[in-house]
Structure formats: C-alpha cells, structure tokens
Motif scaffolding. Structure first.
Motif, PDB file in Angstrom:
ATOM      1  N   ARG A 162      -3.660   2.337   5.717  1.00 25.51           N
ATOM      2  CA  ARG A 162      -4.425   2.986   4.658  1.00 25.51           C
ATOM      3  C   ARG A 162      -3.529   3.778   3.702  1.00 25.51           C
ATOM      4  O   ARG A 162      -3.965   4.745   3.091  1.00 25.51           O
ATOM      5  N   MET A 163      -2.260   3.378   3.581  1.00 24.62           N
ATOM      6  CA  MET A 163      -1.347   4.029   2.650  1.00 24.62           C
ATOM      7  C   MET A 163      -0.624   2.948   1.870  1.00 24.62           C
ATOM      8  O   MET A 163      -0.269   1.916   2.432  1.00 24.62           O
ATOM      9  N   ASN A 164      -0.401   3.210   0.570  1.00 27.42           N
ATOM     10  CA  ASN A 164       0.372   2.240  -0.181  1.00 27.42           C
ATOM     11  C   ASN A 164       1.833   2.308   0.238  1.00 27.42           C
ATOM     12  O   ASN A 164       2.265   3.230   0.927  1.00 27.42           O
ATOM     13  N   ARG A 165       2.609   1.333  -0.199  1.00 27.19           N
ATOM     14  CA  ARG A 165       3.974   1.193   0.300  1.00 27.19           C
ATOM     15  C   ARG A 165       4.840   2.387  -0.077  1.00 27.19           C
ATOM     16  O   ARG A 165       5.607   2.898   0.751  1.00 27.19           O
ATOM     17  N   ASP A 166       4.755   2.850  -1.321  1.00 28.03           N
ATOM     18  CA  ASP A 166       5.582   3.976  -1.744  1.00 28.03           C
ATOM     19  C   ASP A 166       5.272   5.233  -0.944  1.00 28.03           C
ATOM     20  O   ASP A 166       6.170   5.981  -0.548  1.00 28.03           O
ATOM     21  N   SER A 167       3.983   5.467  -0.698  1.00 29.25           N
ATOM     22  CA  SER A 167       3.608   6.644   0.081  1.00 29.25           C
ATOM     23  C   SER A 167       4.089   6.519   1.522  1.00 29.25           C
ATOM     24  O   SER A 167       4.517   7.504   2.135  1.00 29.25           O
ATOM     25  N   SER A 168       4.034   5.294   2.058  1.00 33.22           N
ATOM     26  CA  SER A 168       4.516   5.073   3.425  1.00 33.22           C
ATOM     27  C   SER A 168       5.996   5.379   3.532  1.00 33.22           C
ATOM     28  O   SER A 168       6.447   6.061   4.460  1.00 33.22           O
ATOM     29  N   ILE A 169       6.787   4.874   2.574  1.00 34.68           N
ATOM     30  CA  ILE A 169       8.226   5.096   2.609  1.00 34.68           C
ATOM     31  C   ILE A 169       8.538   6.578   2.416  1.00 34.68           C
ATOM     32  O   ILE A 169       9.441   7.124   3.061  1.00 34.68           O
ATOM     33  N   THR A 170       7.810   7.244   1.530  1.00 39.78           N
ATOM     34  CA  THR A 170       8.021   8.671   1.331  1.00 39.78           C
ATOM     35  C   THR A 170       7.813   9.431   2.630  1.00 39.78           C
ATOM     36  O   THR A 170       8.589  10.333   2.978  1.00 39.78           O
ATOM     37  N   CYS A 171       6.781   9.062   3.358  1.00 41.31           N
ATOM     38  CA  CYS A 171       6.477   9.739   4.613  1.00 41.31           C
ATOM     39  C   CYS A 171       7.557   9.461   5.650  1.00 41.31           C
ATOM     40  O   CYS A 171       8.058  10.377   6.304  1.00 41.31           O
ATOM     41  N   LEU A 172       7.962   8.200   5.786  1.00 39.34           N
ATOM     42  CA  LEU A 172       8.979   7.835   6.767  1.00 39.34           C
ATOM     43  C   LEU A 172      10.325   8.445   6.424  1.00 39.34           C
ATOM     44  O   LEU A 172      11.106   8.788   7.316  1.00 39.34           O
TER      45      LEU A 172
END
Length: 506
Positions: A162-172
């Motif tokens: 439920r997260m777009n790719r950019d947000s996922s990478i930012t979080c990781l």
C-alpha cells in the motif's frame, strides 16, 4: 601513514555475518491484520486479529531482548504525507525488523515464507496460512514448498504494501545499513534496489550517512566496525598473490567502495571491495599508477596526489576518481613532487600535507591546497605537524606520514612520539596541542597506529606492544564536547598492528 596504508569491511549479507560474528538481531512484532485475507495494518488491535498460528510464533518472539536498538525515522510534514496509507514508517520498521529476527531462526520457519506473510500478495498469504504442517513443523521446507511460498516478488513497484515505490525506498533508506543484508534476502525487489546501489543513492540524496570503520590487522584480512550499533563484521578474504600480500599498501574508502592499492611483481594493482556485492575484484588502473601517495575522499569522489611510480620516481601528478562510473581523471600537477604524504578534504578543498620530496628526499613541512572549482594548487607553508624532538634524528623514510584527520572542517593531528593530539589554526597557521592520545595507542614511529575522522568524532585504533596481548582497541573523542576525553568504543582480539584503515560514510 597507517590510517590509509600498510607499513578496512562489512559483509553485506547476513548469512556470512551470522556465521562469523553471531550478530544479535532486532526483535519486534509486526502489526498485521490478516482478517478476511486483507493486509490492513493496525497498531492497537493486532493481537485480536492475528491468526493463531502466527500468534503462537509471535509469543516466542517476546521472550528475550525486546529493548534492541530500532532505526528511528524522523520525517518532515511533506514526507509524512507520503506515508499516510501506513500511518507512519514505524509500522514498516516493525515488519522489516520482525523479518530480520526470523532470519536467525530459519530452522523453524522459512524467511521467505515469513516475508510473504508480511509483504506477499493475497493469494500467497492464503496458501501460506492454509498449510499448517509447514507453519508448525521443525522440518526444512521441501523444494516444492519453497518455490510455492517464494513466488516471484519481482515487482519493484510494490516493495512495501500500500505504498508507492518512492515512498517505500524512502522508508527503507532510513533503516540502518546493518540490516540491508537481511532486507536483501526478503525478496528479489529488495535485493535489486540494494545491489544496484539505488538505495544508497537515495540515502545520499537525503543526507543519510552512517560512518563505518574498516581496518586490516592481517595482511589479507579486513574487519569492519559499526560504532553506532557496536557490531563487528568480517570481509571476504582478498584473493591475491604473495607479492601483493607482502607489498606496501594504501587504502581508501569512497562511495560504497573500499580500494586497496599495492603491487604484484613489477606492476601496481588495485583491489576493489564493493559494499553492494560483498566481494573483491581487481583490474582497475589509474592513469598514472603509483604507491605511497596521499589521498582523501568526499562522497563519491576521491583525489590521489604524489607518490612513486614503478621505477621509484617521486611524482607531482594527481588524479580524481569517481566511484559512480569508476573513472579516473588526471588533474593539474602539484607545485612540488612528494611521496609518503597525507591527504584530507577540508572546507570543500583537497589538501596534501607533508611527505618527502626533492633530490635529496628531504622531509617537507609545507602543504598544498587544491581548489576543485578553479582546478589550481596553492602551496601552504608549515602545514605539516612536523616531528617531535625525539624523532628529529631519524631518517625521513623511517617515520610514518602525518597522522591527520578532519572533523567539522577542523584539522587534527596525532603526535605519536609525544602522545598528543594537536589542532591546526587556519588563521595563524600553527599547530596547537589539545591534549593526550589514548595511553595504549602504541606505534612504531607512527606505523601501526590509525587516526581517522568518523563523523563528528576522531578515532584512534591501536594496540599494546606488550608480549602476549593480542587485541586492538578503538577509542573515540568528540572535539565539539571539549578537551580530549577518549572513550573506549570496542576491543577485539586481533593483531595489534594496524596495516590499513579507512572510514566509509554512506
């Protein structure tokens, strides 16, 4: 100088780290809602909605260390908007950390199976929960089960639910890079963004830096130390011949690479360790191969200046290395040829300090400043910290190059003879004694001792010269906190002579 040459580096993948170092992993419980096969995440009601088989597994995780260090995520208002579907990044941290914990317990549950219970699609989750035999068995999953639960997981557009790719990478990217080896084992998408360097590029773009210390106390062996989490890691052994093993070596950390320079027979050779692949390779060549040079790195670039060529001629040339595309660029020559010098970056400029030069190979007290913008060198008199009275009668080549390091754009030096740390005054161009070095930081005319900057602190790595005491100590001091007060970061059984040392910040 032993902080960059002989006379450093973490295993990326957790499997090797666990075998060598028995790391302790973070222990957390993911907040998941599997009701009706949905992936909704809820912090408050997880115990009521968790399937019983998973709950039994979670109960066992609560035994032991529940106060482990958690990567903290601080977001501004704009970034928080990206994470609204998950409320905040702490949920993702819990899920990832929970998977990391189970990577140490694969005898009871496949890590791939667990990762799918957190990140997989709906059908894969339903199949996994229906198979009670695997969830409750201590037996190794069959090949058919592994293939069934592993799935493809190759869609890089949905790294986290439920997260777009950019947000996922930012979080990781805000997780500690100590955990990237375990993240890479979750699925193909995670592995791809780590091995490609995309995650590190994202960290660099957002100013996320962790400084790790790499050093060698054995000829072909390298260790890495994470001072934030107090973790040790052992690098793969360098596959080189005896000539390289016994030659003088320089080292340099730049970007996500560790470069080690040496000789094989009649030629210079460079071994490159990649943090992304946890492996060594050779074959890279400078435009003007050299040894005994001064060097320093700034992000993804590094400058190497001076040194000797294969015939022993002292050089005045310099080169810039770009780790992004692994290219070498020849720079304008220095005012003076020099070898056995030291290099630092300060105020956005590169400085080469001290060394030996001239026809009679005399000790140089001057330094030179290279302006990257104007591509010009300027000589600076009396920039070398010099020698103490006890070392003034030694041959110039007997002493190590200046032990210098820069913290917060201030230049410091370690005086091994008088056991003092000094600071360079830019206005008066004089060296001022600040205090003492750690008492156990012994050396042989400066050789065997490492003095480096690590973020906002200075690091001294050395060991006692007493017979039978085979260990190395890492001591640190934060100059902004006042006069030198050295704190023992870590101690490790090892040889007590530091051949090479570098600090990687990424």
């Amino acid at each position: 100088m032993l902080d960059g040459r002989s006379c450093v580096v973490p295993g990326l993948f957790s499997s090797s780290c666990q075998a060598d170092n028995n790391w302790s992993f973070m222990k957390f419980m993911p907040d998941l809602d599997m009701t009706n096969g949905k992936r909704h995440i809820d912090i408050d009601d997880e115990d009521e909605r968790m399937p019983r088989k998973v709950n039994r597994r979670l109960d066992s995780c609560y035994q032991g260390e529940m106060d482990s260090v958690v990567p903290q995520i601080d977001l501004d208002d704009d970034q928080r908007k990206d994470f609204e579907p998950l409320n905040n990044c702490r949920i993702v941290e819990k899920a990832v950390a929970f998977s990391v914990q189970f990577s140490a317990e694969q005898s009871q549950l496949s890590l791939l199976q667990l990762s799918l219970s957190i990140f997989g699609d709906e059908q894969q989750k339903e199949r996994q929960l229906d198979d009670g035999n695997l969830m409750n068995s201590n037996d190794e999953p069959s090949d058919e089960q592994k293939e069934r639960y592993a799935g493809d997981s190759s869609d890089s557009s949905s790294l986290l639910p439920r997260m777009n790719r950019d947000s996922s990478i930012t979080c990781l990217s805000r997780c500690s890079r100590s955990d990237y080896g375990s993240l890479a084992s979750l699925n193909r998408s995670f592995r791809n963004i780590i091995r490609s360097g995309e995650l590190y590029a994202w960290r660099r773009l957002n100013g996320i830096i962790e400084h790790w210390i790499y050093f060698s106390c054995a000829l072909l062996e390298w260790e890495a130390y994470d001072p934030i989490r107090n973790r040790w890691m052992h690098l793969p052994r360098m596959a080189s011949n005896e000539c390289f093993m016994c030659s003088d070596k320089e080292s340099l950390a730049v970007g996500t690479e560790l470069l080690v320079f040496g000789r094989e027979l009649q030629s210079h050779v460079i071994y490159r360790y990649s943090l992304l692949t946890n492996s060594w390779e050779s074959g890279m060549r400078m435009n003007f191969p050299r040894c005994l040079f001064g060097s320093a790195s700034l992000g993804e670039i590094a400058i190497l200046a001076g040194g000797c060529d294969s015939e022993g001629h002292i050089l005045d040339s310099a080169e810039l290395y770009n780790s992004e595309n692994q290219t070498w660029e020849t720079l304008p020559s220095m005012n003076k040829p020099r070898k056995m010098c030291s290099g630092v970056f300060m105020d956005g400029k590169f400085y080469v300090i001290g060394g030996i030069g001239g026809r009679e190979s005399k000790l140089l007290t001057c330094g030179e400043e290279y302006n990257i913008q104007t591509r010009t060198w300027k000589e600076i008199p009396n920039m070398s910290p010099g020698r103490s009275a006890r070392g003034s009668e030694m041959p110039a080549t007997a002493e190590a190059p200046p032990l210098v390091a820069v913290v917060n754009n201030e230049l410091y030096a370690a005086d091994y003879a008088d056991m003092e740390v000094k600071k360079y005054n830019k206005d008066s161009k004089l060296w001022i004694t600040m205090g003492r070095l750690p008492e156990r930081a012994a050396s042989m005319n400066g050789w065997g001792l490492a003095f480096r900057a690590c973020g906002n602190r200075l690091i001294v790595i050395g060991g006692p010269r007493s017979h039978g005491e085979g260990f190395i100590e890492l001591n640190s001091w934060v100059p902004s906190e006042g006069p030198p007060q050295w704190n023992l970061l870590a101690r490790k059984q090892s040889g007590n002579f530091v051949y090479n040392c570098a600090v990687m910040g990424c």
